[in-house]
Design an enzyme around this catalytic site. Structure first.
Site, PDB file in Angstrom:
ATOM      1  N   HIS A   1       0.423   3.185   3.132  1.00  0.00           N
ATOM      2  CA  HIS A   1      -0.112   3.474   1.794  1.00  0.00           C
ATOM      3  C   HIS A   1      -1.377   4.315   1.936  1.00  0.00           C
ATOM      4  O   HIS A   1      -2.225   4.023   2.781  1.00  0.00           O
ATOM      5  CB  HIS A   1      -0.413   2.144   1.079  1.00  0.00           C
ATOM      6  CG  HIS A   1      -1.203   2.309  -0.173  1.00  0.00           C
ATOM      7  ND1 HIS A   1      -0.678   2.835  -1.329  1.00  0.00           N
ATOM      8  CD2 HIS A   1      -2.506   2.034  -0.461  1.00  0.00           C
ATOM      9  CE1 HIS A   1      -1.600   2.852  -2.268  1.00  0.00           C
ATOM     10  NE2 HIS A   1      -2.727   2.374  -1.768  1.00  0.00           N
TER      11      HIS A   1
ATOM     12  N   HIS B   1      -4.072   7.579  -0.275  1.00  0.00           N
ATOM     13  CA  HIS B   1      -4.513   8.182  -1.539  1.00  0.00           C
ATOM     14  C   HIS B   1      -4.614   9.700  -1.388  1.00  0.00           C
ATOM     15  O   HIS B   1      -5.692  10.270  -1.618  1.00  0.00           O
ATOM     16  CB  HIS B   1      -5.884   7.621  -1.943  1.00  0.00           C
ATOM     17  CG  HIS B   1      -5.951   6.123  -2.043  1.00  0.00           C
ATOM     18  ND1 HIS B   1      -7.127   5.408  -1.975  1.00  0.00           N
ATOM     19  CD2 HIS B   1      -4.971   5.191  -2.233  1.00  0.00           C
ATOM     20  CE1 HIS B   1      -6.886   4.108  -2.107  1.00  0.00           C
ATOM     21  NE2 HIS B   1      -5.577   3.953  -2.248  1.00  0.00           N
TER      22      HIS B   1
ATOM     23  N   GLU C   1      11.578  22.726   2.209  1.00  0.00           N
ATOM     24  CA  GLU C   1      11.731  21.548   3.063  1.00  0.00           C
ATOM     25  C   GLU C   1      11.823  20.237   2.277  1.00  0.00           C
ATOM     26  O   GLU C   1      12.344  19.246   2.801  1.00  0.00           O
ATOM     27  CB  GLU C   1      10.539  21.444   4.021  1.00  0.00           C
ATOM     28  CG  GLU C   1      10.629  22.352   5.228  1.00  0.00           C
ATOM     29  CD  GLU C   1      11.790  21.982   6.138  1.00  0.00           C
ATOM     30  OE1 GLU C   1      11.759  20.884   6.703  1.00  0.00           O
ATOM     31  OE2 GLU C   1      12.723  22.789   6.261  1.00  0.00           O
TER      32      GLU C   1
ATOM     33  N   GLU D   1      -3.065  -5.461  -0.271  1.00  0.00           N
ATOM     34  CA  GLU D   1      -1.715  -5.058  -0.699  1.00  0.00           C
ATOM     35  C   GLU D   1      -0.625  -5.724   0.144  1.00  0.00           C
ATOM     36  O   GLU D   1       0.495  -5.242   0.218  1.00  0.00           O
ATOM     37  CB  GLU D   1      -1.558  -3.525  -0.622  1.00  0.00           C
ATOM     38  CG  GLU D   1      -2.623  -2.715  -1.320  1.00  0.00           C
ATOM     39  CD  GLU D   1      -2.582  -2.775  -2.850  1.00  0.00           C
ATOM     40  OE1 GLU D   1      -1.790  -3.576  -3.397  1.00  0.00           O
ATOM     41  OE2 GLU D   1      -3.349  -2.035  -3.479  1.00  0.00           O
TER      42      GLU D   1
ATOM     43  N   HIS E   1      -3.288   6.483  -8.561  1.00  0.00           N
ATOM     44  CA  HIS E   1      -3.756   5.677  -7.430  1.00  0.00           C
ATOM     45  C   HIS E   1      -3.385   6.319  -6.078  1.00  0.00           C
ATOM     46  O   HIS E   1      -4.268   6.666  -5.299  1.00  0.00           O
ATOM     47  CB  HIS E   1      -3.200   4.246  -7.535  1.00  0.00           C
ATOM     48  CG  HIS E   1      -3.657   3.345  -6.436  1.00  0.00           C
ATOM     49  ND1 HIS E   1      -4.124   2.072  -6.651  1.00  0.00           N
ATOM     50  CD2 HIS E   1      -3.715   3.532  -5.091  1.00  0.00           C
ATOM     51  CE1 HIS E   1      -4.475   1.528  -5.503  1.00  0.00           C
ATOM     52  NE2 HIS E   1      -4.233   2.394  -4.539  1.00  0.00           N
TER      53      HIS E   1
HETATM   54  O1  2HA Z   1      -6.895  -0.901   0.695  1.00  0.00           O
HETATM   55  O2  2HA Z   1      -5.814   1.320  -1.001  1.00  0.00           O
HETATM   56  O3  2HA Z   1      -4.635  -0.054  -2.858  1.00  0.00           O
HETATM   57  C1  2HA Z   1      -7.393  -0.286  -0.438  1.00  0.00           C
HETATM   58  C2  2HA Z   1      -6.296   0.249  -1.235  1.00  0.00           C
HETATM   59  C3  2HA Z   1      -5.770  -0.601  -2.312  1.00  0.00           C
HETATM   60 ZN    ZN Z   2      -4.619   2.146  -2.555  1.00  0.00          ZN
END
Ligand code: 2HA
Ligand code: ZN
Length: 269
Positions: A139, A141, A169, A116, A210
């Protein structure tokens, strides 16, 4: 002895990625982080003159010529970063023409930065244009914000307002709201550049089905932003099937904003 393991920002990345893994936000190789670092932060710990190898960039970033970033490696697990930072992280310097990155330290078992990388560099570029103190792109998940995109309209204004309404909050921590991209194939220049557009105007971007990416002036701030989005989403996922529904309505949100002297995104309340 690898002196970089003593570098404060490397230690901080180890701590925060361990916490992210423990929270269930970064399974397996899920997620990635990049931090813009000043040469003075790393010079005592590494020879910045020595280039190990060059790493390709699908999109050039000449505006970052000579700038240093610490970036998680592609395929690497957050759970392992604290124990083996040199294998799982890389310190890069963007080449003078911005067409590639010089690896200065890290990725010792081979490999490269996160897939990414274009989203990361694009986000850094956009956030720095707004805030010169910006440093971090993170980033992950997290299960609740990801789950919410399975059951909630892919509409950033509606999503923002739903999250604001879950706990007091939320509007305090992200009065500027949450942006969203509909599902796209991840890990390439297309989603990277589309994401960068969102960061012109937002610190938070949800990728439908995602995960979520946040930005900040330091790791704690980015982590705290993601933590708060995820808390709101967790509350939404827990209560939405319930009977009677109570919510923090617009007039209540306005009252919070008045009290904290905040300006929520114009026209959304
Ligand atoms: O690095 O999260 O979006 C793996 C991920 C791709
Ligand atoms: Zn990801």
């Amino acid at each position: 002895m690898d002196k970089m393991t003593k570098c404060p920002i490397v230690k901080e990345i180890g701590e925060i990625t361990s916490n992210m893994h423990r929270l269930g936000w970064n399974e397996r190789n899920g997620g990635n982080i990049s931090v813009l670092v000043d040469e003075s932060e790393i010079r005592p710990f590494v020879n910045t003159k020595k280039i190990i190898r060059d790493l390709p960039l699908a999109v050039p970033f000449p505006e970052f010529a000579g700038k240093y970033f610490i970036v998680t490696g592609t395929g690497k697990y957050f759970k392992n970063i604290k124990k083996k930072p040199a294998e799982n992280l890389g310190l890069i310097r963007i080449a003078d023409d911005g067409s590639c990155a010089h690896l200065i330290w890290g990725y010792t078992a081979g490999g490269s930065y996160t897939s990414e990388i274009i989203m990361h560099l694009g986000a850094h570029k956009q956030r720095l244009a707004i805030d010169p103190n910006h440093r971090v792109v993170m980033h992950a998940h997290p299960v609740n914000i990801l789950s919410m995109t399975h059951v909630f309209p892919w509409d950033e204004k509606k999503l923002t307002k739903e999250l604001w309404s879950t706990c007091t909050e939320c509007i305090v921590i992200f009065p500027d709201g949450v942006s969203l991209l509909p599902w796209m194939v991840s890990s390439g220049p297309e989603i990277g550049l589309a994401s960068a557009e969102k960061f012109k105007d937002f610190r938070i971007l949800v990728w439908a089905l995602h995960g979520c990416t946040v930005t900040g002036t330091n790791l704690d701030e980015a982590f705290g932003l993601l933590e708060t989005v995820e808390k709101g989403a967790e509350i939404y996922m827990k209560i939405r099937s319930g009977g009677e529904r109570h919510s923090i309505e617009d007039d209540m949100l306005k009252a919070i904003a008045d009290d904290f002297n905040l300006t929520p995104r114009e026209g959304w309340l």
